[in-house]
Write a protein that holds these residues in place. Structure first.
Motif, mmCIF file in Angstrom:
data_model
loop_
_atom_site.group_PDB
_atom_site.id
_atom_site.type_symbol
_atom_site.label_atom_id
_atom_site.label_comp_id
_atom_site.label_asym_id
_atom_site.label_seq_id
_atom_site.Cartn_x
_atom_site.Cartn_y
_atom_site.Cartn_z
ATOM 1 N N MET A 1 0.875 -1.177 -0.078
ATOM 2 C CA MET A 1 -0.068 0.166 -0.010
ATOM 3 C C MET A 1 0.885 1.264 -0.199
ATOM 4 O O MET A 1 1.840 1.219 0.744
ATOM 5 N N GLN A 2 0.692 2.017 -0.880
ATOM 6 C CA GLN A 2 1.286 3.528 -1.026
ATOM 7 C C GLN A 2 1.009 4.538 0.219
ATOM 8 O O GLN A 2 -0.286 4.707 0.350
ATOM 9 N N MET A 3 1.683 5.007 0.770
ATOM 10 C CA MET A 3 1.669 5.808 2.055
ATOM 11 C C MET A 3 1.785 7.295 1.381
ATOM 12 O O MET A 3 3.028 7.421 0.643
ATOM 13 N N LYS A 4 1.030 8.083 2.003
ATOM 14 C CA LYS A 4 1.361 9.728 1.485
ATOM 15 C C LYS A 4 2.199 10.251 2.916
ATOM 16 O O LYS A 4 1.765 10.276 3.875
ATOM 17 N N ARG A 5 3.443 10.725 2.325
ATOM 18 C CA ARG A 5 4.174 11.352 3.600
ATOM 19 C C ARG A 5 3.197 12.620 3.771
ATOM 20 O O ARG A 5 2.651 13.411 2.984
ATOM 21 N N THR A 6 3.351 12.783 5.053
ATOM 22 C CA THR A 6 2.456 13.720 5.825
ATOM 23 C C THR A 6 3.187 14.674 7.098
ATOM 24 O O THR A 6 4.124 14.079 7.387
ATOM 25 N N ALA A 7 2.831 15.987 6.890
ATOM 26 C CA ALA A 7 3.194 17.001 7.842
ATOM 27 C C ALA A 7 1.896 17.503 8.548
ATOM 28 O O ALA A 7 1.063 18.177 7.808
ATOM 29 N N ILE A 8 1.941 17.494 9.770
ATOM 30 C CA ILE A 8 0.791 17.853 10.707
ATOM 31 C C ILE A 8 1.381 19.093 11.528
ATOM 32 O O ILE A 8 2.360 19.217 12.080
ATOM 33 N N LEU A 92 0.139 6.335 17.043
ATOM 34 C CA LEU A 92 -0.226 6.473 15.671
ATOM 35 C C LEU A 92 0.751 5.869 14.823
ATOM 36 O O LEU A 92 0.418 4.814 14.294
ATOM 37 N N TRP A 93 2.009 6.266 14.960
ATOM 38 C CA TRP A 93 3.151 5.842 14.172
ATOM 39 C C TRP A 93 3.477 4.351 14.639
ATOM 40 O O TRP A 93 4.011 3.624 13.847
ATOM 41 N N GLU A 94 3.230 4.041 15.767
ATOM 42 C CA GLU A 94 3.551 2.382 16.216
ATOM 43 C C GLU A 94 2.624 1.601 15.565
ATOM 44 O O GLU A 94 2.825 0.454 15.014
ATOM 45 N N GLU A 95 1.313 2.230 15.532
ATOM 46 C CA GLU A 95 0.229 1.113 14.730
ATOM 47 C C GLU A 95 0.698 1.061 13.327
ATOM 48 O O GLU A 95 0.589 0.063 12.665
ATOM 49 N N LEU A 96 1.027 2.104 12.456
ATOM 50 C CA LEU A 96 1.296 2.207 11.020
ATOM 51 C C LEU A 96 2.580 1.648 10.994
ATOM 52 O O LEU A 96 2.607 0.800 9.783
ATOM 53 N N HIS A 100 3.345 -1.269 7.882
ATOM 54 C CA HIS A 100 4.421 -0.437 7.141
ATOM 55 C C HIS A 100 5.675 -0.446 8.113
ATOM 56 O O HIS A 100 5.896 0.540 8.601
ATOM 57 N N PRO A 101 6.605 -1.466 7.881
ATOM 58 C CA PRO A 101 7.704 -1.720 8.899
ATOM 59 C C PRO A 101 8.425 -0.607 8.723
ATOM 60 O O PRO A 101 9.323 -0.195 9.671
ATOM 61 N N ASP A 102 8.571 0.053 7.454
ATOM 62 C CA ASP A 102 9.633 1.024 7.122
ATOM 63 C C ASP A 102 9.202 2.331 7.631
ATOM 64 O O ASP A 102 9.772 3.322 7.432
ATOM 65 N N PRO A 187 11.082 11.844 6.751
ATOM 66 C CA PRO A 187 10.076 11.061 7.518
ATOM 67 C C PRO A 187 8.699 10.924 6.898
ATOM 68 O O PRO A 187 8.362 11.895 6.004
ATOM 69 N N HIS A 188 8.252 9.704 7.088
ATOM 70 C CA HIS A 188 6.819 9.660 6.616
ATOM 71 C C HIS A 188 5.803 10.589 7.550
ATOM 72 O O HIS A 188 4.829 10.900 6.693
#
Length: 460
Positions: A1-8, A92-96, A100-102, A187-188
């Motif tokens: 699955m393609q992830m969108k890199r995101t800045a909050i 959140l990042w732990e679940e992702l 998505h291990p990377d 970073p993602h």
């Protein structure tokens, strides 16, 4: 699955009521994207809001009941602690990472940022010296970032991050740091904390005459970040933790308890210090909410009645109400008081300023048994205050000890606060995304829904 890199971009204090001609970049971002409001976390304070957003659960599961709390085992309070281990739920990042291990995450000044499982962290962290002195610094992970980033950007402007000199400089530095991290590590997910609006909205209230200047300053920073991240193919989410409302009435709960004979005080060096473990009850205050801890269970009904009789208290939560709003955690008070919309709680317990503890007039976020927005002011009775501060800093540079006692003890100076759920939805925090998300049509999100929406936007 393609992830969108995101800045909050976490723009503290931003609400729809503040967006207009003086925020062209934010307004344009809102009008072109997709947005809704967030019913804020309860309490609507930084640490609880961020924990709700990043775990998707309430304090009864993640444990962050306010910006600080009382530990009954230690008989001590802890305010603004930074260990991420205090957030006792998956982030959140732990679940992702499970799918998505990377997946990589950068936390830039979001709270609970020490010993975090995030890949890159930067957070304010003074060095506390044995002689009582304090050296301004930051903590980073990996550790070498601390030296590398300050070599390129200069030292973090700590005095502009909190206190009477807090201004746009700290938010600019954090924004520059987020760009530095992006260029070096890509970073993602980047979590970026921008505190600028928080300062004068509390000092002067949301209707102060020069608010457009502050709005223009943070809007410029946000505009630059949006442009930067778009060029790097990073989607931007803009959100806030709470809105700030006008207040004109401080409530001194601990003085009220003192009048009832429920506080235990220890007098040393002609100053008064609160003995929390020996007190029958006391309040740990946090803006418009107060956790009330009761050591003598026999007086609980009396304490509750005392609070309910106060004309400026909106509601008092007892055991069942605390559970109903997801606050039933061992860190919570036995009662939780919520101020009316125009009021807020001080931590003050002394009756005469002559006997106020030594830390009361200092910027000391850890010793005070509550949040103290008076730290944003310089005591107006001090002549040439900048000269006094410069002299203090010179003495400290020379290795001399001293107390920078510049904070006023006049709570009436404070004109803005938060913590309670605002009466007007225009004072709710915002969620704005470049890309459409599944709950756009809802009247509002609850704070714990932010987690799933961010995950959706990253994975879509």
């Amino acid at each position: 699955m393609q992830m969108k890199r995101t800045a909050i971009l976490n723009v503290v204090g931003l609400s729809s009521a503040l967006i207009g001609s003086h925020t062209p970049h934010i307004r344009n971002f809102l009008e072109k994207g997709f947005h809704t409001i967030i019913k804020p976390a309860f309490p609507a304070v930084t640490c609880t809001a961020q924990a709700d957003y990043l775990t998707g659960v309430r304090p009864n599961e993640h444990g962050i009941v306010a910006n600080g709390w009382y530990d009954r085992d230690y008989a001590e309070h802890f305010f603004w602690n930074q260990s991420n281990h205090l957030v006792t739920h998956k982030k959140l990042w732990e679940e992702l990472r499970e799918t998505h291990p990377d997946f990589t995450c950068a936390k830039l000044f979001w709270w609970f940022n020490m010993y975090s499982s995030a890949d890159y962290s930067i957070t304010p962290r003074p060095i506390y010296l044995a002689d009582g002195g304090k050296v301004f610094d930051i903590y980073t992970s990996p550790a070498p970032i601390r030296f590398e980033i300050q070599k390129e950007l200069g030292d973090f402007p700590f005095m502009n991050f909190w206190g009477p000199f807090a201004d746009i400089k700290s938010s600019r530095w954090i924004a520059q740091a987020s760009q530095w991290i992006e260029e070096k590590y890509s970073p993602h997910l980047s979590l970026i904390y921008l505190p600028h609006l928080d300062y004068n909205l509390q000092r002067l209230g949301p209707s102060y005459s020069d608010i457009n200047k502050d709005l223009g300053e943070i809007d410029q920073v946000i505009g630059e970040l949006i442009t930067f991240f778009e060029k790097n193919s990073v989607q931007v989410i803009l959100l806030s933790e709470y809105g700030i409302v006008s207040v004109n009435k401080p409530i001194h709960l601990n003085r009220l308890f003192r009048e009832q004979g429920w506080l235990a005080l220890k007098k040393d060096l002609d100053l008064e210090y609160l003995d929390k473990g020996a007190s029958q009850t006391f309040a740990l205050t946090d803006h418009q909410i107060a956790h009330v801890y009761i050591n003598n269970s026999e007086i609980k009904d009396k304490v509750r009645a005392c609070l309910l009789e106060h004309e400026d208290i909106e509601i008092v939560l007892d055991s069942q109400e605390i559970a109903d709003c997801g606050m039933n955690h061992k860190r919570s008070g036995d009662l939780i008081a919520v101020a009316k919309s125009y009021a807020w709680f001080t931590y003050y317990y002394w009756e005469n300023d002559q006997f106020a503890p030594d830390f009361a007039r200092a910027i000391d976020i850890h010793r005070k048994i509550g949040y103290d927005p008076a730290e944003l002011f310089i005591n107006p009775s001090i002549g040439l205050p900048k000269l006094k501060v410069a002299y203090f800093l010179l003495r400290r540079t020379l290795g001399m000890r001293g107390l920078l006692n510049i904070v006023p003890l006049d709570a009436s100076l404070v004109k803005g606060s938060h913590g309670a759920i605002p009466q007007q939805k225009s004072d709710f925090p915002l969620f704005i995304s470049q890309n459409e998300f599944s709950q756009v049509g809802k009247d509002y999100l609850v704070s714990t829904e932010v987690y799933a929406i961010v995950k959706e936007l990253i994975e879509s």
